[in-house]
Enzyme design. Structure first.
Site, PDB file in Angstrom:
ATOM      1  N   ASP A 245       0.814  -1.212   0.000  1.00  0.00           N
ATOM      2  CA  ASP A 245       0.000   0.000   0.000  1.00  0.00           C
ATOM      3  C   ASP A 245       0.844   1.257   0.000  1.00  0.00           C
ATOM      4  OD1 ASP A 245      -1.926  -2.119   1.047  1.00  0.00           O
ATOM      5  OD2 ASP A 245      -3.181  -0.390   0.586  1.00  0.00           O
ATOM      6  N   LYS A 256      -0.943  -5.346   4.045  1.00  0.00           N
ATOM      7  CA  LYS A 256      -1.971  -5.843   4.973  1.00  0.00           C
ATOM      8  C   LYS A 256      -1.354  -6.495   6.201  1.00  0.00           C
ATOM      9  CE  LYS A 256      -5.471  -5.336   4.591  1.00  0.00           C
ATOM     10  NZ  LYS A 256      -6.067  -4.134   5.227  1.00  0.00           N
TER      11      LYS A 256
HETATM   12  O1  MRU Z   1      -7.400  -3.095   3.093  1.00  0.00           O
HETATM   13  P1  MRU Z   1      -7.230  -3.443   1.652  1.00  0.00           P
HETATM   14  O2  MRU Z   1      -8.073  -4.587   1.199  1.00  0.00           O
HETATM   15  O3  MRU Z   1      -7.369  -2.232   0.761  1.00  0.00           O
HETATM   16  O4  MRU Z   1      -5.734  -3.921   1.573  1.00  0.00           O
HETATM   17  C1  MRU Z   1      -5.182  -4.336   0.361  1.00  0.00           C
HETATM   18  C2  MRU Z   1      -3.785  -4.771   0.469  1.00  0.00           C
HETATM   19  O5  MRU Z   1      -3.173  -4.774   1.524  1.00  0.00           O
HETATM   20  C3  MRU Z   1      -3.114  -5.123  -0.808  1.00  0.00           C
HETATM   21  O6  MRU Z   1      -2.162  -6.129  -0.596  1.00  0.00           O
HETATM   22  C4  MRU Z   1      -2.392  -3.885  -1.343  1.00  0.00           C
HETATM   23  O7  MRU Z   1      -3.292  -2.819  -1.455  1.00  0.00           O
HETATM   24  C5  MRU Z   1      -1.770  -4.123  -2.625  1.00  0.00           C
HETATM   25  S1  MRU Z   1      -2.994  -4.182  -3.892  1.00  0.00           S
HETATM   26  C6  MRU Z   1      -2.353  -4.495  -5.387  1.00  0.00           C
END
Ligand code: MRU
Length: 365
Positions: A245, A256
């Protein structure tokens, strides 16, 4: 990518209605498939905050369309800026959100009148969607080479890839980041098998990654979050690929919650740990991920209850004594030293500043 054999992207402008943006309601997957219309800037804020859309690249592109919606409904620069500020408050960790709003704001400023403002905004939001698709495809091509090498070493036996959360096409516009190399390998007939971390509390792994891999016929197995270390100790994981992210210029990665523990286990077992990302997910302004990346905390309800299909509808069940306190940290930071490589649309580099800047020399200060 495909759902029931039909090609979809995660977000698009409705045909013959340029004021309406459509997206898949990811809160309902894999149990129900519904498409939502987003019109007003508040619709886009809600879609991001409520995780109808999620995943860093998709959050970024959704915010771009949210800015376009702002140019349609609120034509003064001041009001559009207010929308930008509200959008920025929806999710704090995914840096694509902020990078995308900054690009949109700068572009909108160049317009001489409200009509041009909207034209410029729509064209840039569409361009960002295309850039994401193109970037993910390239990430797939670079990552494919790594899978091919492992497959060769294993004499064509399935390459076992562990992934966390959903860094698939549902988190992007198409292909995904972590999943792009997997899809390309599968298309080429290379045998792959994916270990899918369920990813509590929202279960993006078991609900979204398993769903999209299944729709493409990619062999996969969903595992409880704490299983990865055991599999690694027993030679059942050949590589890990995750998304991110926000990535610092030194290669620290926020992804995550639980990603860091997988990186530690991979390091202890000499298993390559890759992070796949488009350049929109770099935060070039920071160096120390643990100290500087804002970590989202979400509702305690997501930990206290588990959401699932009860045979008739999506339902919540309580998982613990009602009075127990819960904490819900959405992300953790994996230091660059635990990462084997970053797979980007420009190529693969080490997770350190020198190597990253060799791929992105324009970011040298
Ligand atoms: O909370 P989320 O579902 O938005 O988290 C998503 C993630 O952690 C993904 O691994 C990250 O955004 C990479 S997406 C290509």
């Amino acid at each position: 990518m495909k759902i029931k054999g039909q090609h979809y992207r995660t977000i698009w402008v409705k045909e013959n209605e340029p004021g309406v943006v459509q997206t898949i309601d990811q809160r309902l997957l894999p149990f129900k498939f519904e498409i939502l219309d987003l019109r007003k800037p508040e619709d886009f804020e809600w879609a991001i905050a409520d995780m109808i859309v999620r995943g860093a690249p998709l959050i970024g592109v959704t915010a771009a369309y949210g800015m376009y919606a702002a140019t349609l409904s609120k034509q003064s620069r001041h009001d559009i800026q207010k929308v930008a500020e509200s959008l920025k408050k929806t999710r704090p960790t995914a840096v694509d959100l902020f990078n995308s709003i900054e690009r949109m704001t700068n572009a909108i400023k160049t317009a001489s009148d409200p009509v041009k403002q909207s034209q410029i905004a729509l064209s840039l939001a569409n361009q960002m969607a295309e850039e994401s698709v193109d970037g993910c495809r390239k990430i797939g091509e670079y990552g494919l080479e790594i899978i091919k090498q492992i497959s060769k070493k294993k004499n064509g036996e399935p390459v076992n890839i562990l992934t966390h959360c959903n860094a698939g096409w549902l988190a992007c516009i198409d292909y995904g980041t972590a999943t792009a190399p997997v899809y390309l390998a599968h298309e080429e007939g290379i045998k792959v098998h994916v270990w899918v971390d369920e990813t509590r509390p929202r279960n993006q792994g078991s609900r979204l990654t398993a769903f999209e891999l299944g729709e493409h016929g990619v062999p996969h197995t969903v595992i409880a979050d704490n299983t990865g270390g055991h599999l690694m100790q027993h030679g059942m994981v050949d590589m890990v690929i995750v998304g991110t992210d926000r990535t610092t210029r030194t290669g620290d990665v926020a992804n995550k919650i639980g990603t860091y523990l997988k990186a530690l286990a991979a390091h202890d077992n000499n298993i390559p740990f890759y992070v796949a990302l488009p350049s929109s997910t770099f935060d070039w302004s920071i160096r120390n991920g643990i100290e500087e990346i804002p970590i989202e905390t979400r509702s305690p309800k997501e930990v206290k209850y588990m959401e699932g299909w009860n045979g008739t509808e999506i339902d919540d069940v309580l998982l613990m004594p009602y009075s127990s306190k819960t904490a819900n940290y959405g992300f953790d930071v994996t230091p660059g030293r635990l990462i084997t490589g970053l797979i980007t649309e420009k190529g693969i580099c080490k997770a350190n500043e020198k190597s990253i800047l060799e791929l992105f020399p324009e970011q040298r200060t």
